[in-house]
Design an enzyme around this catalytic site. Structure first.
Site, short mmCIF file in Angstrom:
data_model
loop_
_atom_site.label_atom_id
_atom_site.label_comp_id
_atom_site.label_asym_id
_atom_site.label_seq_id
_atom_site.Cartn_x
_atom_site.Cartn_y
_atom_site.Cartn_z
N ASN A 87 36.10 24.60 41.02
CA ASN A 87 35.87 23.27 40.41
C ASN A 87 35.32 23.34 38.99
OD1 ASN A 87 33.27 24.04 41.21
ND2 ASN A 87 32.66 21.92 41.62
N GLU A 138 24.42 28.68 45.40
CA GLU A 138 24.50 27.31 44.89
C GLU A 138 25.55 26.61 45.73
OE1 GLU A 138 22.63 24.98 43.53
OE2 GLU A 138 22.12 26.77 42.37
N CYS A 179 29.88 19.55 42.55
CA CYS A 179 28.72 19.65 43.45
C CYS A 179 27.77 18.51 43.16
CB CYS A 179 27.97 20.94 43.23
SG CYS A 179 28.99 22.38 43.27
C1 UN1 Z 1 29.28 21.75 39.68
O1 UN1 Z 1 29.66 20.67 40.06
O2 UN1 Z 1 29.28 22.73 40.46
O3 UN1 Z 1 26.29 18.51 35.66
C2 UN1 Z 1 28.84 22.02 38.30
C3 UN1 Z 1 27.49 18.67 35.88
C4 UN1 Z 1 28.20 19.83 35.21
C5 UN1 Z 1 28.24 21.02 36.08
C6 UN1 Z 1 28.72 20.78 37.48
N1 UN1 Z 1 27.53 20.12 33.97
O4 UN1 Z 1 28.11 17.95 36.63
#
Ligand code: UN1
Length: 498
Positions: free
Chosen positions: A155, A253, A287
């Protein structure tokens, strides 16, 4: 135009500074149209073993290079990424599907990380302190762990890779990297840049393949000393179990079930913008995506109306085309998971306000598209309000007070990101204290993390480590405590102190 950017049929592994052809392959599919882009190798445990040996040898020399000199190479890497930002972003959209503007933002995140970690080359601070005995000096320093294994998701295929690779390299480690097989082109581009930037061979190695072969071999390899993984909870738990048995350090993570809280005093138009951007950006496959909206009853209907109005205007399609704001879902399996959750939500009694269906886009018939979706009247115990969907699906949960909103936010097993829209300063401070997530936003959506702050979460989101920020260095270094006694005699700590 994009075709010309990738001039090969099959991606090679990058092992010990050599571009190594694979034996078995799988296809990389453009999610926007279902067409094959390139072949990617399916490597095995022997490939991992060869790579680790090369990485070990390279790391021994690298650890002796002064960090400010290591930094010069990271500056070169950042500079090359900057020069190629547009080309890399196009390739990122090609393999991942996110719209070009977001792809450019993601590449920028990698550039920022390169320069930030290059700056660390002149810091990497340890601590000096006082020894308890006279004529004795005490300090602690960071030392590299050796060979690190990084396993990255599709992603954010370049940003997340840089969050892990660059701190590992600046700290004096060598990296064995297994990128997601859905998005291997970003690894190819980054490896090419590292080579051109003058990174000595063997320090960044790319081994393509599945989690069950390459990933597993990395996790079990005795000479990989840290595993840094971003991905699903299921895989994260398996990695934790295997690493635990070997007393191997690991950093995880994992998922999120992030909420935007909208209080009755909020600027509703701003809240709508924040919700739409953080829920439907990257088609909800972050995420950090907003997948719950916890709203005060007094403004619930108004907010629903405004959200519906905005959702109607969102153009879904191929992210390389102008005017598209939401691209495709990564693949068939991703689509199926979203469809399953739509059924779960309906059966649980959440009310579908809009969306809920797979979309077909005339110009991209075989792509994987889904409508931006909005459920309302969800309750905190529903699966649609508890589990990660990883798609463009929001569930609205009505509440009657600030305390209830905080409780709803914290009711999930994850703890990555949360947000509150309010203009009440007391609520702002209470919220930042009481929201149980690793990232908190005030009057902004749940996405938008910057690379110089720690990225990660509480509870089921991980195991307490952080990607990015200065804190990322803790994953890739060991603390060494050093005592220098210059008294010329035996001085016994704790005993000769009186
Ligand atoms: C992720 O979704 O794993 O803050 C990373 C954010 C991005 C990074 C997302 N700078 O949504």
């Amino acid at each position: 135009m994009t075709k010309k950017l990738l001039k090969i049929e099959s991606l090679p592994n990058y092992i010990d500074g050599s571009w190594t052809e694979g034996n078995e392959f799988t296809s990389v599919i453009n999610p926007a149209n279902g067409k094959k882009i390139v072949n990617v190798p399916l490597s095995n445990d022997e490939d991992v073993d060869v790579t680790v040996k090369a990485a070990q040898a390279a790391q021994k020399k690298w650890a002796l290079v002064p960090a400010p000199q290591r930094a010069e190479i990271l500056y070169n890497i950042g500079q090359l990424m900057k020069e190629r930002k547009d080309d890399i972003a196009r390739l990122l959209t090609l393999e991942n599907g996110k719209v070009l503007e977001e792809a450019r933002g993601e590449v920028q995140e990698g550039i920022d990380m390169a320069f930030y970690m290059a700056g660390e080359g002149r810091r990497l601070f340890g601590q000096t302190t006082n020894a308890e005995l006279p004529d004795k000096f005490a300090m602690s320093v960071r030392s590299p762990v050796g060979v690190v294994g990084i396993i990255t998701p599709w992603n954010f295929p370049i940003a997340i890779a840089t969050w892990k690779t660059f701190p590992a390299l600046i700290a004096g480690n060598a990296v064995v990297w297994k990128p997601a097989t859905e998005t291997p082109i970003m690894a190819y581009e980054l490896a090419k840049i590292c080579e051109e930037a003058g990174l000595p061979k063997g320090l960044l190695n790319v081994v393509y393949g599945s989690g069950s072969s390459v990933g597993d071999a990395m996790v079990h390899h005795p000479d990989i000393h840290v595993i840094s993984f971003t991905g699903s909870n299921e895989t994260g738990i398996r990695i934790a179990e295997a690493c635990g048995r070997q007393l191997k350090k690991y950093s995880l993570e994992l998922g999120g079930k992030n909420a935007v809280i909208v209080m009755e005093d909020a600027d509703l138009d701003l809240a709508v913008e924040g919700i739409i951007w953080s829920a439907y950006g990257t088609s909800g496959q972050r995420c950090t995506a907003c997948s719950r909206v916890i709203v005060h009853e007094d403004v619930k209907e108004k907010l629903e109306g405004k959200l519906l109005e905005q959702i109607k205007t969102l153009k879904v399609g191929n992210g390389l085309e102008d005017g598209i704001v939401m691209g495709p879902i990564i693949n068939e399996a991703g689509l199926e998971k979203i469809k399953k959750y739509i059924e779960i939500g309906k059966n649980e009694g959440a009310r579908l306000l809009t969306g809920g269906n797979e979309l077909s886009i005339t110009s991209s018939e075989d792509g994987y598209y889904f409508e931006p979706t909005l459920f309302t009247d969800a309750t905190i115990d529903m699966r649609i309000a508890q589990e990660e969907v990883f798609g463009p699906v929001i569930s609205i949960i009505p509440v009657n007070s600030f305390d209830e909103a905080i409780e709803a936010n914290n009711s999930v097993s994850y703890g990555l990101s949360s947000s509150i829209f309010t203009n009440d300063v007391n609520r702002v401070y209470r919220a930042q204290r009481d929201l149980d997530t690793g990232i908190v936003y005030v009057n902004a959506g749940t996405t938008g993390a910057e690379i110089h702050l720690p990225f990660g979460g509480t509870k089921g989101t991980g195991n307490g480590h952080r990607d990015s920020g200065i804190q990322a260095l803790d994953v890739f270094t060991e603390w060494k405590a050093i005592y220098v006694d210059y008294s010329g005699k035996l001085q016994r700590a704790q005993i000769d102190v009186e």
